[in-house]
Design an enzyme around this catalytic site. Structure first.
Site, PDB file in Angstrom:
ATOM      1  N   GLY A  75      41.175  43.160  35.244  1.00  0.00           N
ATOM      2  CA  GLY A  75      40.343  42.015  34.861  1.00  0.00           C
ATOM      3  C   GLY A  75      39.273  41.882  35.925  1.00  0.00           C
ATOM      4  N   HIS A  76      38.047  42.231  35.589  1.00  0.00           N
ATOM      5  CA  HIS A  76      36.951  42.238  36.558  1.00  0.00           C
ATOM      6  C   HIS A  76      35.955  41.143  36.192  1.00  0.00           C
ATOM      7  CE1 HIS A  76      37.894  46.754  37.478  1.00  0.00           C
ATOM      8  NE2 HIS A  76      38.884  45.936  37.731  1.00  0.00           N
ATOM      9  N   LYS A 110      36.125  43.546  42.905  1.00  0.00           N
ATOM     10  CA  LYS A 110      35.427  44.800  42.541  1.00  0.00           C
ATOM     11  C   LYS A 110      34.340  44.529  41.501  1.00  0.00           C
ATOM     12  CE  LYS A 110      39.395  46.535  41.327  1.00  0.00           C
ATOM     13  NZ  LYS A 110      40.305  45.482  41.826  1.00  0.00           N
ATOM     14  N   ASP A 124      42.224  42.808  42.406  1.00  0.00           N
ATOM     15  CA  ASP A 124      41.525  41.520  42.405  1.00  0.00           C
ATOM     16  C   ASP A 124      40.775  41.247  43.699  1.00  0.00           C
ATOM     17  OD1 ASP A 124      42.638  41.121  39.896  1.00  0.00           O
ATOM     18  OD2 ASP A 124      44.418  40.152  40.729  1.00  0.00           O
ATOM     19  N   GLN A 170      42.486  48.008  39.763  1.00  0.00           N
ATOM     20  CA  GLN A 170      43.631  47.732  40.638  1.00  0.00           C
ATOM     21  C   GLN A 170      43.264  47.982  42.106  1.00  0.00           C
ATOM     22  OE1 GLN A 170      44.676  49.983  37.626  1.00  0.00           O
ATOM     23  NE2 GLN A 170      44.497  48.004  36.679  1.00  0.00           N
TER      24      GLN A 170
HETATM   25  P1  GDP Z   1      38.515  42.418  40.588  1.00  0.00           P
HETATM   26  O1  GDP Z   1      39.689  42.653  39.698  1.00  0.00           O
HETATM   27  O2  GDP Z   1      38.629  43.172  41.875  1.00  0.00           O
HETATM   28  O3  GDP Z   1      37.197  42.671  39.907  1.00  0.00           O
HETATM   29  O4  GDP Z   1      38.550  40.882  40.987  1.00  0.00           O
HETATM   30  P2  GDP Z   1      38.770  39.642  39.968  1.00  0.00           P
HETATM   31  O5  GDP Z   1      37.529  39.440  39.201  1.00  0.00           O
HETATM   32  O6  GDP Z   1      40.039  39.802  39.205  1.00  0.00           O
HETATM   33  O7  GDP Z   1      39.049  38.464  40.988  1.00  0.00           O
HETATM   34  C1  GDP Z   1      38.109  38.097  41.954  1.00  0.00           C
HETATM   35  C2  GDP Z   1      37.762  36.613  41.747  1.00  0.00           C
HETATM   36  O8  GDP Z   1      37.097  36.115  42.877  1.00  0.00           O
HETATM   37  C3  GDP Z   1      36.807  36.375  40.582  1.00  0.00           C
HETATM   38  O9  GDP Z   1      37.105  35.140  40.010  1.00  0.00           O
HETATM   39  C4  GDP Z   1      35.443  36.357  41.259  1.00  0.00           C
HETATM   40  O10 GDP Z   1      34.485  35.592  40.531  1.00  0.00           O
HETATM   41  C5  GDP Z   1      35.774  35.689  42.550  1.00  0.00           C
HETATM   42  N1  GDP Z   1      34.950  36.103  43.698  1.00  0.00           N
HETATM   43  C6  GDP Z   1      34.409  37.319  43.978  1.00  0.00           C
HETATM   44  N2  GDP Z   1      33.824  37.315  45.185  1.00  0.00           N
HETATM   45  C7  GDP Z   1      33.988  36.071  45.678  1.00  0.00           C
HETATM   46  C8  GDP Z   1      33.637  35.453  46.928  1.00  0.00           C
HETATM   47  O11 GDP Z   1      33.063  36.044  47.810  1.00  0.00           O
HETATM   48  N3  GDP Z   1      34.030  34.152  47.102  1.00  0.00           N
HETATM   49  C9  GDP Z   1      34.694  33.448  46.151  1.00  0.00           C
HETATM   50  N4  GDP Z   1      35.040  32.185  46.411  1.00  0.00           N
HETATM   51  N5  GDP Z   1      35.044  33.999  44.962  1.00  0.00           N
HETATM   52  C10 GDP Z   1      34.707  35.297  44.746  1.00  0.00           C
HETATM   53  P1  IMO Z   2      42.255  44.620  38.726  1.00  0.00           P
HETATM   54  O1  IMO Z   2      41.512  45.853  38.266  1.00  0.00           O
HETATM   55  C1  IMO Z   2      45.975  42.833  40.160  1.00  0.00           C
HETATM   56  C2  IMO Z   2      49.708  44.616  38.732  1.00  0.00           C
HETATM   57  C3  IMO Z   2      50.568  43.763  37.827  1.00  0.00           C
HETATM   58  C4  IMO Z   2      51.940  44.274  38.221  1.00  0.00           C
HETATM   59  C5  IMO Z   2      51.699  45.757  38.463  1.00  0.00           C
HETATM   60  C6  IMO Z   2      52.065  46.638  37.271  1.00  0.00           C
HETATM   61  O2  IMO Z   2      41.811  43.368  38.077  1.00  0.00           O
HETATM   62  O3  IMO Z   2      42.264  44.549  40.221  1.00  0.00           O
HETATM   63  P2  IMO Z   2      50.884  47.057  34.927  1.00  0.00           P
HETATM   64  O4  IMO Z   2      50.556  46.109  33.813  1.00  0.00           O
HETATM   65  O5  IMO Z   2      49.695  47.764  35.477  1.00  0.00           O
HETATM   66  O6  IMO Z   2      51.979  47.998  34.562  1.00  0.00           O
HETATM   67  O7  IMO Z   2      51.475  46.114  36.086  1.00  0.00           O
HETATM   68  O8  IMO Z   2      50.325  45.889  38.725  1.00  0.00           O
HETATM   69  N1  IMO Z   2      48.306  44.804  38.281  1.00  0.00           N
HETATM   70  C7  IMO Z   2      47.262  44.184  38.838  1.00  0.00           C
HETATM   71  N2  IMO Z   2      47.209  43.248  39.801  1.00  0.00           N
HETATM   72  N3  IMO Z   2      44.837  43.310  39.615  1.00  0.00           N
HETATM   73  C8  IMO Z   2      44.863  44.273  38.662  1.00  0.00           C
HETATM   74  O9  IMO Z   2      43.755  44.870  38.194  1.00  0.00           O
HETATM   75  C9  IMO Z   2      46.120  44.723  38.202  1.00  0.00           C
HETATM   76  N4  IMO Z   2      46.516  45.620  37.263  1.00  0.00           N
HETATM   77  C10 IMO Z   2      47.850  45.673  37.344  1.00  0.00           C
HETATM   78  O10 IMO Z   2      50.400  42.400  38.098  1.00  0.00           O
HETATM   79  O11 IMO Z   2      52.330  43.703  39.448  1.00  0.00           O
HETATM   80 MG    MG Z   3      41.113  41.543  38.630  1.00  0.00          MG
END
Ligand code: GDP
Ligand code: IMO
Ligand code: MG
Length: 443
Positions: free
Chosen positions: A40-41, A16, A13, A223
């Site tokens: 979840g991206h 990415k 998270d 991840q």
């Molecule tokens: P990922 O799994 O690495 O793709 O990240 P996620 O999408 O799960 O979580 C990142 C969250 O932060 C999302 O809700 C993005 O919209 C948000 N986000 C990304 N970059 C920024 C930033 O620079 N500032 C803020 N406030 N939110 C951001």
């Molecule tokens: P993105 O790509 C954050 C965490 C779960 C748990 C551990 C194992 O959005 O960054 P699993 O279901 O993979 O067996 O769970 O890994 N986890 C993540 N945490 N971002 C993710 O993906 C994750 N994918 C798995 O919360 O702690």
């Molecule tokens: Mg994510």
């Protein structure tokens, strides 16, 4: 033939999805190479938001070929739902390509994920319960089903039926839970197979051809390093390798096909699920990060644990991924603090370590050693050039850059596309081939 890898450097998270969407403008292909719909991206543009679990984050650009590589595990129902959502946005999903060798997540994998979690009681891992562990376990045990099994409808139906029957024995005898309806699942999956068969191909060859033609191929990590099956905080990890090296096995390319490795790093740290987290702030600071950063899991909606930036973890990520540059995200979330802390080492008893401790016991008991930097207390969410940032914010970035030993290519100050500072082009549009030159970055 630039092959560019984007990986997470923390516990996932990091942002990415946003970074990959931004870079995709300049790409030909975006390839997922591991993980499943535990990922979840998020992509945000013009006030719209798209959350992707399986479809690669380049999908918003019509010129991109999105590829799901062999290292990914596919829940067909989730994938089809995601494809429908994308189609309803007026985008063509016909260009999606899925590897013949990707493994299939079946309903019993999700059920077993939940049952195993419950049986662990208070030491549960906090998985996403998407069946990730059990599916990769079947892959390693050579009992899994692959997407190519869908090619023959009657054989596939029979294989699904037999797999459910076999797992029913474990579900009922070992866990005392209700058995699943094999007939119903076999029918359901036969339907998915009919809809997905046309998307399957030899993705390794497809990627290689693009690289050979000199096209930019982006490999999308899921991840983050600390969730890596081998190098993360085992057993509180996911069930795939999240390091950049996993691109080779998970996309079917060789080490020499990779030219650039970008590490995405949040300006603070978050973690969803259980496991050690040295810089965690289970207090007002953490709550403020959680609230301002809207730190809720993209997949499960759980609150993310929050803490200060950890340079030991980042340096570990630089080493294991051989990062060539960094994308620092969510800098805007730190604008609220008078001072910002950075963990530069760990204290374990009377020892001070600046390298990641190889023993889990050390990592789970270490105390962070912090350096405290002045905050900037100004809204930076409208910054589009480095010069727009207050001096203190630039010093914070400089501190990270120097201690990590890797240049920063991109700084993100908000979720939207334009809330980005490109340090390698002064905000100019991305252009083909630019990735190989980064000697003169300002940070
Ligand atoms: P990922 O799994 O690495 O793709 O990240 P996620 O999408 O799960 O979580 C990142 C969250 O932060 C999302 O809700 C993005 O919209 C948000 N986000 C990304 N970059 C920024 C930033 O620079 N500032 C803020 N406030 N939110 C951001
Ligand atoms: P993105 O790509 C954050 C965490 C779960 C748990 C551990 C194992 O959005 O960054 P699993 O279901 O993979 O067996 O769970 O890994 N986890 C993540 N945490 N971002 C993710 O993906 C994750 N994918 C798995 O919360 O702690
Ligand atoms: Mg994510």
């Amino acid at each position: 033939m630039p092959g560019i890898v984007v990986v997470g450097t923390q516990w996932g998270d990091e942002g990415k999805g946003k970074v990959i969407d931004l870079l995709s403008d300049d790409m030909h292909m975006v390839v997922r190479f591991h993980g499943g719909n535990n990922a979840g991206h998020t992509i945000a543009w013009d006030g719209e938001t798209l959350r992707l679990h399986l479809v690669p984050s380049g999908i918003l650009y019509p010129h991109i070929i999105p590829v799901i590589g062999n290292g990914v595990i596919v829940n067909p129902s989730v994938l089809l739902e995601e494809m429908e959502k994308i189609e309803s946005m007026g985008l063509d999903v016909g260009r999606l390509r899925i590897s013949y060798n990707a493994h299939v997540i079946l309903p019993f994998h999700e059920v077993l994920d939940g049952l195993i979690e419950e049986s662990r009681g208070s030491s549960s891992l906090g998985t996403t319960r998407r069946g990730i562990g059990p599916t990769y376990a079947d892959k390693a045990a050579r009992t899994g089903l692959r997407m190519q099994d869908m090619m023959d409808p009657s054989v596939f139906r029979e294989k699904v039926y037999r797999a459910v029957e076999e797992k029913n024995r474990i579900i009922t005898c070992v866990y005392g839970a209700n058995s699943l309806d094999a007939e119903r699942i076999a029918d359901e999956y036969a339907g998915y197979a009919d809809r997905l068969r046309g998307f399957l191909t030899d993705t390794s060859l497809l990627v290689k051809k693009a690289l050979r033609e000199g096209k930019n191929v982006l490999f999308e990590g899921a991840q983050g390093l600390m969730l890596d099956l081998d190098h993360g905080t085992y057993p509180y990890v996911t069930s795939s390798n999240t390091v950049a090296g996993a691109v080779c096995a998970g996309a079917g390319v060789g080490p020499r096909d990779v030219d650039e490795i970008i590490g995405v790093t949040k300006a603070y740290v978050t973690r969803v699920g259980s496991g050690p987290f040295p810089t965690e702030q289970d207090n007002e600071v953490g709550r403020a990060m959680q609230e301002v950063g809207r730190e809720y899991g993209t997949t499960t909606g759980r609150k993310r644990r929050c803490g200060w930036f950890d340079l030991v973890v980042l340096r570990y990520a630089v080493r294991l991924n051989t990062l060539t540059s960094l994308a620092v995200t969510k800098l805007d979330v730190l604008s609220q603090f008078d001072t910002v802390k950075v963990c530069v080492a760990y204290r374990i008893g009377d020892r001070v370590l600046d390298e990641f401790p190889p023993l889990y016991d050390d990592f789970s008991h270490c105390q962070p050693v912090y350096e405290e930097l002045p905050g900037w207390k100004k809204d930076i969410s409208g910054a589009s050039r480095l010069e727009d940032l207050p001096l203190e914010a630039r010093d914070y970035l400089q501190f990270i850059r120097e201690r990590a030993g890797v240049p920063i290519r991109l700084v993100s100050v908000g979720p939207e596309r334009q809330q980005s500072i490109f340090l390698d082009g002064g905000g100019e549009p991305l252009r083909q081939g630019r990735f190989l030159f980064y000697d003169d970055l300002p940070l």
